[in-house]
Each structure stands twice: as C-alpha cells, then as structure tokens.
Design a protein around this motif. Structure first.
Motif, short mmCIF file in Angstrom:
data_model
loop_
_atom_site.label_atom_id
_atom_site.label_comp_id
_atom_site.label_asym_id
_atom_site.label_seq_id
_atom_site.Cartn_x
_atom_site.Cartn_y
_atom_site.Cartn_z
N GLU A 294 1.02 -1.22 -0.14
CA GLU A 294 -0.30 0.59 0.04
C GLU A 294 0.85 1.20 0.37
N ASN A 295 1.97 1.27 0.83
CA ASN A 295 3.02 3.13 0.81
C ASN A 295 3.76 2.88 -0.54
N VAL A 296 4.11 1.98 -0.74
CA VAL A 296 4.70 2.14 -1.74
C VAL A 296 3.88 2.98 -3.48
N SER A 297 2.87 3.25 -2.79
CA SER A 297 2.45 4.40 -4.26
C SER A 297 2.41 5.73 -4.11
N ALA A 298 3.01 5.93 -2.84
CA ALA A 298 2.85 7.55 -2.31
C ALA A 298 4.22 8.05 -3.50
N VAL A 299 5.44 6.59 -3.66
CA VAL A 299 6.51 7.78 -4.38
C VAL A 299 6.12 8.16 -5.43
#
Ligand code: NDP
Length: 317
Positions: A294-299
């Motif tokens: 989930e958090n990788v989509s912040a990149v």
C-alpha cells in the motif's frame, strides 16, 4: 520505485527504505518478517535500515537471513552503532573507538555481509571527543567495512562539526536519520537548511508516526488487534506519546484531503515527507506485507500548495 542521491555523493538509494525496528525478532515472527522484506524487494525497495540495538542484535540476524540470497550489489544496507547490546560494561556503549570497532564486526557477522553501505552513529556521544569518533569511522571506511557514514538525530551544529572532520579525513558523512512526519517537523527549522548547505540528506524515520497517520486509531476506541499500540514487547510504550484523542481526531480530519487526492491516509503521510527534497528516503516499518504494497504508491505523488496548506490547517501548524 524512484531513487535519490544520498547527500553529496554518488550513492543512490530508494525513496522508500524498509526498516525493521520493533517488528523483526519481536512483534512479528520470522516468516512474516521475511514476507515483508520480500514485499519490499518486489516493489523495488533496495535500501534496508536496521541497528545493532534492535531486538538486542536479533533484528540484524533476521534481516541478514532475509537478504542472504539477494545480489549484494543491488542492495543498500544501513546499520547503526551507539547503544550497548548485551552486557552493560564501561565500554559497551557510545561512540568510542573501542565500541565502534567492536560493533561493526558484530553487525557484519549478523547481517552476513562483508560491508554495510551506510554506518550510522545512532545518537551523538557528548562524552567522547568527536575527533576520536570520526577517526574510528574513517578507519571503518578505509578497512572496507562501510562505504559511507551517517548520523541519527544529530543537531545542525553536530552535523556541521562531524561533516568538517569527515571532510578532513577524506570520508563521506552524507546522511542524518531524524524523526520526521506531518506530526513531527523539528528538523525543518535548522537541521534541513544546514544539511542542505553541507550536502547531507535526511533518511527519515517514523514517517507515519508509527502508524498513527494511517488513521486506523480512532479517538475513544480500543486500538485494532495486532497493531503497534497493542504490542506488549515495547511497541505500545513507544507509540503511547501519540495515542491521545485530540491527535487522533486531527488525523481523521486529513481523510477528505487524502480521498480527494486518491490516496489512503498512509500514502498521504509517506508522500508528505517525500515532498521535502532534502529527504532522500522515508524509512517505513511494516507488520505485514500488504502495508508495504500500500505505502509504495506514495512514491512519485506530488502534493500541491493547496493540499499542503490544508494539511497544515487540519493539523494546526
Ligand atoms: P512508520 O511510521 O512507517 O510506522 C510503521 C508501522 O505503522 C508499521 O509497523 C505498522 O504497524 C503501521 N503501518 C504502516 N503502514 C501501514 C498501513 N498501510 N496500514 C496500517 N498500518 C500501517 O515507521 P516506524 O516507526 O516503524 O519506523 C521505521 C523505521 O525507522 C524503523 O524500522 C527503523 O529502521 C527506523 N527508526 C529509526 C530510529 C532512530 O533512532 N534512528 C527510531 C525509530 C525508527 P502495526 O501494523 O504494528 O500497527
């Protein structure tokens, strides 16, 4: 994944670093730890952060095992020295030459690698002459056991003093590892401007304030099962400073901003720290692989001035 240069150096690191404090060899079993590392590798994370003190050295072992079959050249492995691990003898902590020289060997053995990419002073040691510390770090670098040097939670003046000595010794002090999130912005005033001048980057920890900024903790309600706030091995103690209804209420106020941006609250929190160009990477923790995914989509997310000022209004900054 995207990659940024670490300080004024040729080393590129992934914009997300995977860190294993609290989780490995403590909150989660080795199978889950390995799945989280696998998830990190799968999304393109190449930078991994640990410390000898995490789980009293056991976290380095778990990370070393999880990365053992990877191509070493494709990874950037960071660890740290400062706190005593095991016996609390007179020389078992701090940044003396003796403690640094002994600690690096233990870390390399546990991580199953010949070198770490970044060796970091976990805190500043006001009892040991800085000249002694930096010369010991220089010798660690010259022996090939570390490629670059970093520090963690040093003040602007300490970073400047360390950097000057490192330059004199011909080694590269290229990073500081501070706490930084929408809820904790201490470095903005002095550390970031000074670091920018010196060619030092921030690798920031707890970008989600240990999970608070995911919005999963609701005011007046018990924390979700399995979350850090329920972790009796230490996690609950560390996160307790944020477990206050007024903080949790303000975080809920970020939900419309995240929704309009098409992001989860966790993604908004990670994206926020990456807007700062002095931040080379955000160190994310995870208790399950889905969190990494989930958090990788912040990149790559760009937040505009209106979104940033609405975040400040909601959080009261
Ligand atoms: P974060 O703020 O990223 O918090 C991570 C935790 O938040 C996870 O373990 C998980 O906890 C929860 N979480 C993350 N993503 C999600 C999601 N999408 N949905 C729901 N919950 C989520 O960072 P950490 O506080 O873990 O710190 C990261 C790293 O920084 C450490 O591993 C370490 O490497 C470094 N660090 C360095 C320090 C220093 O002094 N230099 C100090 C502290 C950390 P859960 O599921 O258990 O609720």
């Amino acid at each position: 994944m995207e990659y940024r240069y670490l300080g004024r150096s040729g080393l590129k690191i992934s914009e997300l670093t995977y860190g294993n404090w609290i989780t490995h060899a403590s909150q989660v079993g080795n199978d889950v730890a390995t799945q989280c590392v696998r998830a990190a590798l799968d999304v393109g994370i190449t930078s991994f952060d640990t410390a000898d003190t995490y789980a009293n050295t056991a976290a380095e072992v778990v990370l070393g095992d999880a990365l053992a079959s990877e191509r070493r050249e494709s990874l950037e492995i960071f660890t740290k020295v400062y706190w005593a691990t095991g016996p609390q003898g007179a020389n078992d902590g701090g940044l003396s030459r003796k403690h640094i020289m002994e600690s690096i060997n233990g870390s390399l053995r546990r991580l199953k690698t010949d070198y770490v990419d970044l060796y970091q002073a976990h805190r500043f040691d006001s009892e040991t002459p800085l000249e002694e510390t930096m010369l010991a770090f220089a010798d660690v670098v010259r022996s090939g056991k570390a490629l670059y040097i970093g520090v963690s939670e040093w003040t602007a003046d300490q970073i400047r003093a360390g950097r000057v000595l490192a330059d004199d010794l011909g080694i590269h002090l290229i990073s500081n590892q501070p706490e930084y999130s929408m809820l904790w912005r201490v470095i903005d005033d002095e550390v970031v401007p000074t670091s920018r001048d010196l060619g030092v980057s921030q690798i920031v920890f707890s970008p989600l304030a240990q999970g608070i900024l995911t919005g999963k903790y609701l005011p007046g309600q018990a924390p979700p099962a399995g979350s850090r706030a329920t972790d009796t091995n230490g996690g609950a103690d560390f996160i307790s400073r944020w477990m206050k209804d007024d903080v949790l209420q303000r975080v809920q106020g970020l939900a419309p901003i995240a929704a309009e941006a098409g992001l989860s609250l966790a993604q908004l929190g990670v994206a926020w720290v990456l807007q700062n160009q002095n931040v080379a990477s955000a160190i994310i923790g995870a208790s399950r692989p889905e969190q990494v995914k989930e958090n990788v989509s912040a990149v790559g997310v760009k937040l505009d001035a209106d979104q940033l000022s609405r975040i400040d209004e909601v959080l009261g900054d």
